[in-house]
Motif scaffolding. Structure first.
Motif, PDB file in Angstrom:
ATOM      1  N   VAL A   8       0.872  -1.175   0.000  1.00  0.00           N
ATOM      2  CA  VAL A   8       0.000   0.000   0.000  1.00  0.00           C
ATOM      3  C   VAL A   8       0.907   1.224   0.000  1.00  0.00           C
ATOM      4  O   VAL A   8       1.581   1.507   1.001  1.00  0.00           O
ATOM      5  N   GLU A   9       0.938   1.925  -1.099  1.00  0.00           N
ATOM      6  CA  GLU A   9       1.870   3.055  -1.279  1.00  0.00           C
ATOM      7  C   GLU A   9       1.299   3.991  -2.334  1.00  0.00           C
ATOM      8  O   GLU A   9       0.905   3.537  -3.409  1.00  0.00           O
ATOM      9  N   ASP A  10       1.221   5.284  -2.022  1.00  0.00           N
ATOM     10  CA  ASP A  10       0.629   6.228  -2.978  1.00  0.00           C
ATOM     11  C   ASP A  10       1.673   6.919  -3.848  1.00  0.00           C
ATOM     12  O   ASP A  10       1.327   7.516  -4.855  1.00  0.00           O
ATOM     13  N   ASN A  11       2.929   6.828  -3.462  1.00  0.00           N
ATOM     14  CA  ASN A  11       3.980   7.484  -4.250  1.00  0.00           C
ATOM     15  C   ASN A  11       4.481   6.542  -5.345  1.00  0.00           C
ATOM     16  O   ASN A  11       5.030   5.477  -5.048  1.00  0.00           O
ATOM     17  N   LEU A  54       3.348  -1.234   4.215  1.00  0.00           N
ATOM     18  CA  LEU A  54       2.349  -0.183   4.397  1.00  0.00           C
ATOM     19  C   LEU A  54       2.986   1.190   4.568  1.00  0.00           C
ATOM     20  O   LEU A  54       3.650   1.455   5.582  1.00  0.00           O
ATOM     21  N   ASP A  55       2.774   2.047   3.566  1.00  0.00           N
ATOM     22  CA  ASP A  55       3.161   3.451   3.693  1.00  0.00           C
ATOM     23  C   ASP A  55       2.280   4.065   4.776  1.00  0.00           C
ATOM     24  O   ASP A  55       1.074   3.814   4.818  1.00  0.00           O
ATOM     25  N   MET A  56       2.866   4.845   5.677  1.00  0.00           N
ATOM     26  CA  MET A  56       2.076   5.404   6.776  1.00  0.00           C
ATOM     27  C   MET A  56       1.357   6.694   6.373  1.00  0.00           C
ATOM     28  O   MET A  56       0.382   7.089   6.995  1.00  0.00           O
ATOM     29  N   GLN A  57       1.838   7.361   5.335  1.00  0.00           N
ATOM     30  CA  GLN A  57       1.219   8.607   4.848  1.00  0.00           C
ATOM     31  C   GLN A  57       0.465   8.308   3.575  1.00  0.00           C
ATOM     32  O   GLN A  57       1.059   8.220   2.505  1.00  0.00           O
ATOM     33  N   LEU A  58      -0.837   8.141   3.709  1.00  0.00           N
ATOM     34  CA  LEU A  58      -1.664   7.736   2.573  1.00  0.00           C
ATOM     35  C   LEU A  58      -2.893   8.624   2.459  1.00  0.00           C
ATOM     36  O   LEU A  58      -3.452   9.035   3.483  1.00  0.00           O
ATOM     37  N   PRO A  59      -3.346   8.881   1.232  1.00  0.00           N
ATOM     38  CA  PRO A  59      -4.654   9.531   1.083  1.00  0.00           C
ATOM     39  C   PRO A  59      -5.764   8.526   1.404  1.00  0.00           C
ATOM     40  O   PRO A  59      -5.558   7.324   1.285  1.00  0.00           O
TER      41      PRO A  59
HETATM   42 MN    MN Z   1       2.642   8.304   1.028  1.00  0.00          MN
END
Ligand code: MN
Length: 128
Positions: A8-11, A54-59
């Motif tokens: 799970v990663e938004d970048n 798991l990315d901790m900064q996610l939308p």
């Molecule tokens: Mn992120």
């Protein structure tokens, strides 16, 4: 049988790097991706992954909330928190949220690969 891994990663660049490293493990891993918190939760419910990166900064839903939800849904899933904050106390926050491991971004390739090997050996001992 492949170990189910959810990333799970938004970048996009971080996602690319993670996938490139996981590719080295070939068919030992079955990798699914999600680009935001809501998609991450949905994929988690569908997949019951053995390992979550798991990315901790996610939308959508942030990683801290997701880690708690994941552990409520399936405590056996191993969660590796990825964070770029690098702030004092951040590691503790990530672990408090329910993550089993913590990796700081930018990711150290050797450290990440080593952790994956350790996790895969652990999973190999506990076939589900
Ligand atoms: Mn992120």
């Amino acid at each position: 049988m492949s170990i189910r891994v959810l990333v799970v990663e938004d970048n996009p660049l971080n996602m690319e790097l993670v996938l490139a490293i996981l590719e080295d493990f070939g068919e030992q891993l079955s990798v699914t991706v999600a680009g935001d918190g809501h998609e991450g939760l949905q994929r988690f419910l569908e997949l019951k992954p053995q390992i979550v990166l798991l990315d901790m900064q996610l939308p959508g839903i942030d990683g801290f909330t997701l880690a708690r939800r994941f552990k409520e849904i399936n405590a056996a899933s191993i969660i590796v928190g990825l964070t770029a904050y690098g702030m004092v106390g951040d590691k503790e926050r990530v672990l408090e949220a329910g993550c089993d491991y913590y990796l700081a971004k930018p990711l150290e390739v050797a450290e990440f690969k080593h952790l994956m090997k350790v996790l895969m050996e652990t999973e190999g001992l506990h076939e589900k």
